[in-house]
Design a protein around this motif. Structure first.
Motif, mmCIF file in Angstrom:
data_model
loop_
_atom_site.group_PDB
_atom_site.id
_atom_site.type_symbol
_atom_site.label_atom_id
_atom_site.label_comp_id
_atom_site.label_asym_id
_atom_site.label_seq_id
_atom_site.Cartn_x
_atom_site.Cartn_y
_atom_site.Cartn_z
ATOM 1 N N GLN A 1 41.051 51.505 53.010
ATOM 2 C CA GLN A 1 41.600 52.422 52.011
ATOM 3 C C GLN A 1 41.244 51.989 50.591
ATOM 4 O OE1 GLN A 1 42.906 55.206 52.763
ATOM 5 N NE2 GLN A 1 43.383 54.961 54.937
ATOM 6 N N GLY A 2 41.063 50.695 50.411
ATOM 7 C CA GLY A 2 40.722 50.203 49.080
ATOM 8 C C GLY A 2 39.326 50.570 48.637
ATOM 9 N N TYR A 3 38.515 51.036 49.578
ATOM 10 C CA TYR A 3 37.125 51.389 49.296
ATOM 11 C C TYR A 3 36.931 52.889 49.140
ATOM 12 C CZ TYR A 3 32.130 50.190 49.346
ATOM 13 O OH TYR A 3 30.821 49.981 49.004
ATOM 14 N N MET A 4 38.009 53.658 49.344
ATOM 15 C CA MET A 4 37.920 55.111 49.316
ATOM 16 C C MET A 4 38.293 55.662 47.940
ATOM 17 S SD MET A 4 36.902 55.953 52.330
ATOM 18 C CE MET A 4 35.958 54.417 52.372
ATOM 19 N N GLU A 5 37.409 56.490 47.380
ATOM 20 C CA GLU A 5 37.644 57.042 46.050
ATOM 21 C C GLU A 5 38.909 57.888 45.979
ATOM 22 O OE1 GLU A 5 36.316 56.451 43.259
ATOM 23 O OE2 GLU A 5 34.438 55.448 43.735
ATOM 24 N N ASP A 6 39.243 58.612 47.076
ATOM 25 C CA ASP A 6 40.393 59.511 46.979
ATOM 26 C C ASP A 6 41.727 58.776 46.951
ATOM 27 O OD1 ASP A 6 40.507 58.695 49.604
ATOM 28 O OD2 ASP A 6 40.309 60.686 50.489
ATOM 29 N N THR A 7 41.737 57.464 47.132
ATOM 30 C CA THR A 7 42.978 56.707 46.986
ATOM 31 C C THR A 7 43.249 56.342 45.528
ATOM 32 O OG1 THR A 7 41.890 54.545 47.237
ATOM 33 C CG2 THR A 7 42.632 55.663 49.256
ATOM 34 N N GLY A 8 42.230 56.452 44.681
ATOM 35 C CA GLY A 8 42.383 56.059 43.284
ATOM 36 C C GLY A 8 42.284 54.567 43.062
ATOM 37 N N LEU A 9 41.979 53.806 44.100
ATOM 38 C CA LEU A 9 41.923 52.350 43.978
ATOM 39 C C LEU A 9 40.599 51.819 43.415
ATOM 40 C CD1 LEU A 9 43.772 51.465 47.295
ATOM 41 C CD2 LEU A 9 44.643 51.105 44.983
ATOM 42 N N PRO A 10 39.436 52.337 43.848
ATOM 43 C CA PRO A 10 38.172 51.779 43.339
ATOM 44 C C PRO A 10 38.045 51.796 41.819
ATOM 45 C CG PRO A 10 37.741 53.092 45.283
ATOM 46 C CD PRO A 10 39.178 53.324 44.926
ATOM 47 N N VAL A 11 38.640 52.806 41.164
ATOM 48 C CA VAL A 11 38.521 52.886 39.711
ATOM 49 C C VAL A 11 39.176 51.689 39.038
ATOM 50 C CG1 VAL A 11 40.649 54.229 39.314
ATOM 51 C CG2 VAL A 11 38.723 54.448 37.736
ATOM 52 N N LEU A 12 40.163 51.080 39.687
ATOM 53 C CA LEU A 12 40.802 49.901 39.110
ATOM 54 C C LEU A 12 39.798 48.759 38.969
ATOM 55 C CD1 LEU A 12 44.184 49.809 41.111
ATOM 56 C CD2 LEU A 12 43.722 50.875 38.896
ATOM 57 N N LEU A 13 38.962 48.595 39.975
ATOM 58 C CA LEU A 13 37.965 47.529 39.948
ATOM 59 C C LEU A 13 36.845 47.859 38.968
ATOM 60 C CD1 LEU A 13 37.077 44.816 41.079
ATOM 61 C CD2 LEU A 13 35.933 46.034 42.948
ATOM 62 N N ARG A 14 36.396 49.118 38.959
ATOM 63 C CA ARG A 14 35.338 49.502 38.014
ATOM 64 C C ARG A 14 35.780 49.286 36.570
ATOM 65 N NH1 ARG A 14 34.641 54.059 41.325
ATOM 66 N NH2 ARG A 14 35.657 55.369 39.762
ATOM 67 N N ASP A 15 37.005 49.700 36.276
ATOM 68 C CA ASP A 15 37.499 49.555 34.909
ATOM 69 C C ASP A 15 37.725 48.090 34.540
ATOM 70 O OD1 ASP A 15 37.437 52.271 34.613
ATOM 71 O OD2 ASP A 15 39.599 52.585 34.687
ATOM 72 N N ALA A 16 38.058 47.257 35.538
ATOM 73 C CA ALA A 16 38.323 45.845 35.251
ATOM 74 C C ALA A 16 37.063 45.097 34.847
ATOM 75 C CB ALA A 16 38.959 45.178 36.467
ATOM 76 N N GLN A 17 35.899 45.525 35.314
ATOM 77 C CA GLN A 17 34.664 44.786 35.020
ATOM 78 C C GLN A 17 34.395 44.704 33.529
ATOM 79 O OE1 GLN A 17 32.107 43.119 37.293
ATOM 80 N NE2 GLN A 17 32.166 42.311 35.205
ATOM 81 N N VAL A 18 34.788 45.719 32.798
ATOM 82 C CA VAL A 18 34.505 45.710 31.360
ATOM 83 C C VAL A 18 35.342 44.667 30.633
ATOM 84 C CG1 VAL A 18 36.224 47.368 30.474
ATOM 85 C CG2 VAL A 18 33.920 47.301 29.480
ATOM 86 N N LEU A 19 36.433 44.226 31.227
ATOM 87 C CA LEU A 19 37.308 43.256 30.566
ATOM 88 C C LEU A 19 36.601 41.932 30.298
ATOM 89 C CD1 LEU A 19 40.544 43.922 32.658
ATOM 90 C CD2 LEU A 19 40.130 44.610 30.282
ATOM 91 N N THR A 20 35.558 41.634 31.055
ATOM 92 C CA THR A 20 34.799 40.405 30.837
ATOM 93 C C THR A 20 33.617 40.617 29.891
ATOM 94 O OG1 THR A 20 33.288 40.773 32.703
ATOM 95 C CG2 THR A 20 35.375 39.668 33.187
ATOM 96 N N ILE A 21 33.393 41.858 29.481
ATOM 97 C CA ILE A 21 32.179 42.177 28.728
ATOM 98 C C ILE A 21 32.461 42.583 27.289
ATOM 99 C CG2 ILE A 21 30.189 43.734 28.620
ATOM 100 C CD1 ILE A 21 30.285 43.878 31.692
ATOM 101 N N TRP A 22 33.235 43.672 27.090
ATOM 102 C CA TRP A 22 33.413 44.121 25.706
ATOM 103 C C TRP A 22 34.313 43.162 24.938
ATOM 104 C CZ3 TRP A 22 35.971 49.606 26.638
ATOM 105 C CH2 TRP A 22 37.243 49.447 27.180
ATOM 106 N N GLU A 23 34.212 43.218 23.626
ATOM 107 C CA GLU A 23 34.901 42.295 22.714
ATOM 108 C C GLU A 23 34.441 40.844 22.905
ATOM 109 O OE1 GLU A 23 36.318 44.023 20.545
ATOM 110 O OE2 GLU A 23 36.227 45.810 21.787
ATOM 111 N N GLY A 24 33.271 40.672 23.503
ATOM 112 C CA GLY A 24 32.698 39.340 23.686
ATOM 113 C C GLY A 24 32.691 38.928 25.139
ATOM 114 N N THR A 25 31.509 38.606 25.663
ATOM 115 C CA THR A 25 31.410 38.148 27.044
ATOM 116 C C THR A 25 32.034 36.755 27.174
ATOM 117 O OG1 THR A 25 29.264 37.111 26.673
ATOM 118 C CG2 THR A 25 29.262 39.437 27.368
ATOM 119 N N THR A 26 32.157 36.296 28.408
ATOM 120 C CA THR A 26 32.764 34.982 28.653
ATOM 121 C C THR A 26 32.020 33.876 27.930
ATOM 122 O OG1 THR A 26 33.458 35.779 30.835
ATOM 123 C CG2 THR A 26 33.536 33.407 30.458
#
Length: 447
Positions: free
Chosen positions: A274-299
């Motif tokens: 279920q965590g891999y299915m778009e209609d659960t709304g879960l995958p977008v959480l992971l996609r959106d989280a990736q930017v947290l390590t990038i914008w405003e300065g990478t690690t």
């Protein structure tokens, strides 16, 4: 970015030409409220704005400037205004290079008639995540703007915005972790597998508990950074508070960004397919989280910023860090259930002290190689002290104490361990490069 823009304008004393913008940015009425963008990234740039900014600012007879250049990455392109960097022109008509040629400019995206202000949208970015926020490549072709910083002080003036946006990034990281854990916890209370609820499977609950420890640590680091910011904004911060805020802002952003990505990925896994299915709304959480390590300065960029803060202050930020950490751990030493964990944290702090003492004698390249592990060590140790301080509070629960204990069981000073293994010496640098660029024997002649 809106919050950050208001902070920048406030730090400039809210000059008369910007008073209207400040009122809009801080308005509570949604019909009057403005949002702001931040346009720093250009095709050559990224984090290296000193060399990468090519946008030219041309002075006009009325004292304003027109901007001419190409902004490669403009977040919140539908905002009402933005702050951006531009390169000034000297008396001979040449652009001034380096940071001394950069100034900060304020511009509104549309003129009084509602038309774009010398701005051409080249294309919208097709991003992995954060698709709700439009990001575009823009051509500035005579965009009317106002210089709001002295020439050469553009980067320094926008740094107040970066403090705010990095703290907001930490908020996003802590919030993202909490959201996926809450969803996973509810799912575990309803999903049957192998004859019983997921919450009755010890291994499943242990996995979520590990995520919970990370989330609580990130939350306390966030609140500590926000507390220090509040003290600074109300002119109540001591010198130690100011040094801590300077150090912890990039540390919190870089470390919680990594935490969020790992925890949210683990969270999706806890839902199985279920965590891999778009209609659960879960995958977008992971996609959106990736930017947290990038914008405003990478690690890596933020790790170097941490290093820069230590060097520029001649070690005063580290002294403040050591003192604050020791103060927070003291109360836990008197609590029987916490004394062992407190001693683990103090031991890690001593290792960090030894590393900084030794590394300072080995030159810039050595320190640069250690910057990421050094920043992780700062984060892990300080979060440990915050968890211990909280657990030692008379109103703390048994789970608060258990959380502090669990945190202290990990490697709290990875930079000390890496140094002992020789990870930062010149031989390791050569081997690292060979490892990256030398073709593997498994692929030679095949790819």
């Amino acid at each position: 970015m809106t919050d950050g823009a208001a902070k920048v304008i406030e730090s400039l004393g809210i000059p008369t030409p910007l008073q209207n913008a400040f009122r809009h940015l801080t308005a509570r009425n949604p019909n009057y409220f403005w949002t702001s963008g931040q346009w720093m990234t250009e095709r050559r740039g990224g984090s290296d704005v000193a060399e990468g900014t090519e946008t030219v600012a041309r002075l006009q007879e009325d004292g304003t400037h027109t901007l001419h250049g190409y902004k490669w990455f403009t977040t919140a392109t539908d905002s009402d205004m933005t702050l951006t960097l531009g390169r000034t022109i000297d008396e001979h008509g040449n652009t001034v290079q380096g940071t001394r040629g950069l100034a900060l400019f304020y511009l509104e995206l549309r003129d009084a008639e509602g038309k774009l202000n010398g701005i051409e949208v080249q294309r919208l970015k097709d991003k992995l995540g954060t698709r709700q926020v439009p990001t575009a490549e823009l051509l500035l072709d005579g965009a009317k703007s106002l210089m709001i910083s002295p020439e050469g002080r553009g980067v320094a003036s926008i740094s107040n915005m970066l403090t705010i946006t990095r703290i907001h990034n930490t908020i996003g990281a802590a919030g993202g972790m909490r959201r996926v854990i809450n969803l996973g916890r509810e799912y575990a209370a309803k999903r049957f597998a192998f004859g019983k609820l997921l919450q009755d499977h010890p291994l499943h609950i242990q996995t979520i508990a590990r995520m919970e420890v990370e989330a609580r640590g990130a939350f306390l680091l966030l609140m500590e950074t926000a507390r220090l910011l509040g003290l600074e904004e109300t002119n109540l911060a001591t010198e130690q508070d100011q040094h801590l805020l300077r150090l912890l802002t990039p540390v919190a952003k870089l470390y919680t960004g990594k935490q969020a990505l790992a925890v949210i990925s683990e969270g999706l896994e806890s839902f199985g397919g279920q965590g891999y299915m778009e209609d659960t709304g879960l995958p977008v959480l992971l996609r959106d989280a990736q930017v947290l390590t990038i914008w405003e300065g990478t690690t890596n960029i933020l790790s170097l910023d941490v290093l820069r803060s230590v060097i520029k202050s001649q070690g005063q930020v580290l002294t403040a860090f050591f003192s604050a950490t020791e103060d927070k751990v003291q109360a836990a030493l008197e609590v029987p259930d916490l004394s062992k964990s407190a001693n683990f944290t103090l031991q890690a702090l001593q290792q960090l002290k030894e590393f900084t003492k030794n590394a300072g004698l080995k030159g810039g390249s050595y320190m640069e190689l250690s910057a990421r592990d050094f920043s992780y060590s700062l984060a892990k140790i300080y979060i440990g002290s915050l968890l211990l301080e909280h657990a030692a509070w008379p109103g703390a629960s048994d789970t608060d104490k258990y959380c502090a204990q669990r945190w202290s069981q990990q490697e709290l000073c990875p930079v000390y361990k890496a140094e002992a293994s020789g990870s930062y010496n010149s031989e390791a640098q050569v081997l690292d490069k060979q490892l990256v660029y030398e073709r593997s024997p498994l692929t030679k002649g095949k790819l």
